[in-house]
Design a protein around this motif. Sequence first.
Motif, PDB file in Angstrom:
ATOM      1  N   LYS A 195      27.657  22.703  -5.406  1.00 21.58           N
ATOM      2  CA  LYS A 195      29.038  22.908  -5.781  1.00 21.58           C
ATOM      3  C   LYS A 195      30.026  22.117  -4.937  1.00 21.58           C
ATOM      4  N   SER A 196      29.621  21.749  -3.721  1.00 23.07           N
ATOM      5  CA  SER A 196      30.547  21.044  -2.848  1.00 23.07           C
ATOM      6  C   SER A 196      30.562  19.541  -3.083  1.00 23.07           C
ATOM      7  N   ARG A 197      29.643  19.055  -3.931  1.00 24.60           N
ATOM      8  CA  ARG A 197      29.612  17.634  -4.208  1.00 24.60           C
ATOM      9  C   ARG A 197      30.716  17.276  -5.185  1.00 24.60           C
ATOM     10  N   ALA A 198      31.199  16.048  -5.108  1.00 23.54           N
ATOM     11  CA  ALA A 198      32.330  15.635  -5.927  1.00 23.54           C
ATOM     12  C   ALA A 198      32.035  15.791  -7.415  1.00 23.54           C
ATOM     13  N   THR A 199      30.850  15.418  -7.846  1.00 24.69           N
ATOM     14  CA  THR A 199      30.526  15.464  -9.270  1.00 24.69           C
ATOM     15  C   THR A 199      29.808  16.742  -9.659  1.00 24.69           C
ATOM     16  N   GLY A 200      29.151  17.403  -8.699  1.00 23.28           N
ATOM     17  CA  GLY A 200      28.366  18.582  -9.014  1.00 23.28           C
ATOM     18  C   GLY A 200      27.084  18.267  -9.753  1.00 23.28           C
ATOM     19  N   GLU A 201      26.753  16.995  -9.892  1.00 31.93           N
ATOM     20  CA  GLU A 201      25.565  16.601 -10.639  1.00 31.93           C
ATOM     21  C   GLU A 201      24.439  16.192  -9.693  1.00 31.93           C
ATOM     22  N   ALA A 202      23.227  16.554 -10.045  1.00 28.65           N
ATOM     23  CA  ALA A 202      22.070  16.146  -9.263  1.00 28.65           C
ATOM     24  C   ALA A 202      21.709  14.711  -9.608  1.00 28.65           C
ATOM     25  N   ASP A 203      21.179  13.963  -8.633  1.00 26.48           N
ATOM     26  CA  ASP A 203      20.758  12.599  -8.929  1.00 26.48           C
ATOM     27  C   ASP A 203      19.450  12.617  -9.710  1.00 26.48           C
ATOM     28  N   ASP A 204      19.061  11.441 -10.210  1.00 26.65           N
ATOM     29  CA  ASP A 204      17.880  11.372 -11.076  1.00 26.65           C
ATOM     30  C   ASP A 204      16.622  11.858 -10.363  1.00 26.65           C
ATOM     31  N   GLY A 205      16.483  11.504  -9.072  1.00 25.63           N
ATOM     32  CA  GLY A 205      15.303  11.920  -8.324  1.00 25.63           C
ATOM     33  C   GLY A 205      15.204  13.433  -8.213  1.00 25.63           C
ATOM     34  N   THR A 206      16.350  14.085  -7.955  1.00 25.04           N
ATOM     35  CA  THR A 206      16.356  15.539  -7.846  1.00 25.04           C
ATOM     36  C   THR A 206      16.063  16.177  -9.194  1.00 25.04           C
TER      37      THR A 206
END
Length: 304
Positions: free
Chosen positions: A19-30
């Motif tokens: 939630k604290s990340r700017a986009t709230g999106e996980a990267d492809d690896g995750t």
Amino acid sequence: MSTAHSFNKLLNQPKAVSKSRATGEADDGTKKLRRMILVEGIPSEDDVTLRPRVWKILLRVNEVQADTYLHYVSRGPCQVREKIRNDTFRTLATDKGFKERVREDMLVRLLDAFVWRSHDRQDEEHFGFTYVQGMNVLAAPFLYTMPSEVEAFFCFSKFIEEACPLYVQPTLEGVHRGLKLLDRCLQFVDPELFVYLRSKNLSAEIYAFPSVLTLCACTPPLDQVLKLWDFLLAFGVHLNVLCVIAQLLLMREDVMASPSPMKLLRTFPPLEAPPVIGIAVTLVRDLPPELYEELAKHPFETNQ
């Protein structure tokens, strides 16, 4: 709505700890890692070496500083040490494997250090933390899984501070909210079971408190708890509420046939992570979007 849709809903949702990340999106690896956990699980022959790495990736623990942990430990007992010691000797007391790997002094040190860390960070943290009921059990899987006490400390701290801060407030606000949501979710997915339990004056607050408080870590065996936590760390601790419902559904026939279901619910049957996870994933599709969103936010968002 198909099971495939449930998979996609889980895989594409912003994870609670993101939630604290700017986009709230996980990267492809995750996302690939999460998909692997959901579809295959961590291979049992590699779980001792692979699980610590996976958990650190999912928690985004990139840096482990031994000197920082040693600094907290060197400060000795924190102000609530007595409260900690009242709980630590009971932690997973019936699990021989846990007791062989994790000594009580390790658990006490980690919890002391966490309280000191929170004391030092109180001006910069949104939530304040001290030791509360259940925190000893939440720390246990990290000490058991991680190769070092230092790594366990940083993973536990990140987990508490970002994934479920409301679960460890003095009022246990997140836990009580989770229990209320459990009742509401059960009413949607199995109205008959919900009505039967209510006819016996049984709400989730009465029968599911330990399971929600500890994210099911109170239900042995530990190897199944770790598999369940792989899933919860990958997709968010909010799904534990659905995992508790899944356990209810697995014992549904016995519960519905019992004139005193609390006798059965007082101690849940041994945990079997794969079917519990499978049922929880299918339950996602049955919830209205607004209820699922409330469920997803309840461990960390205060404005509900």
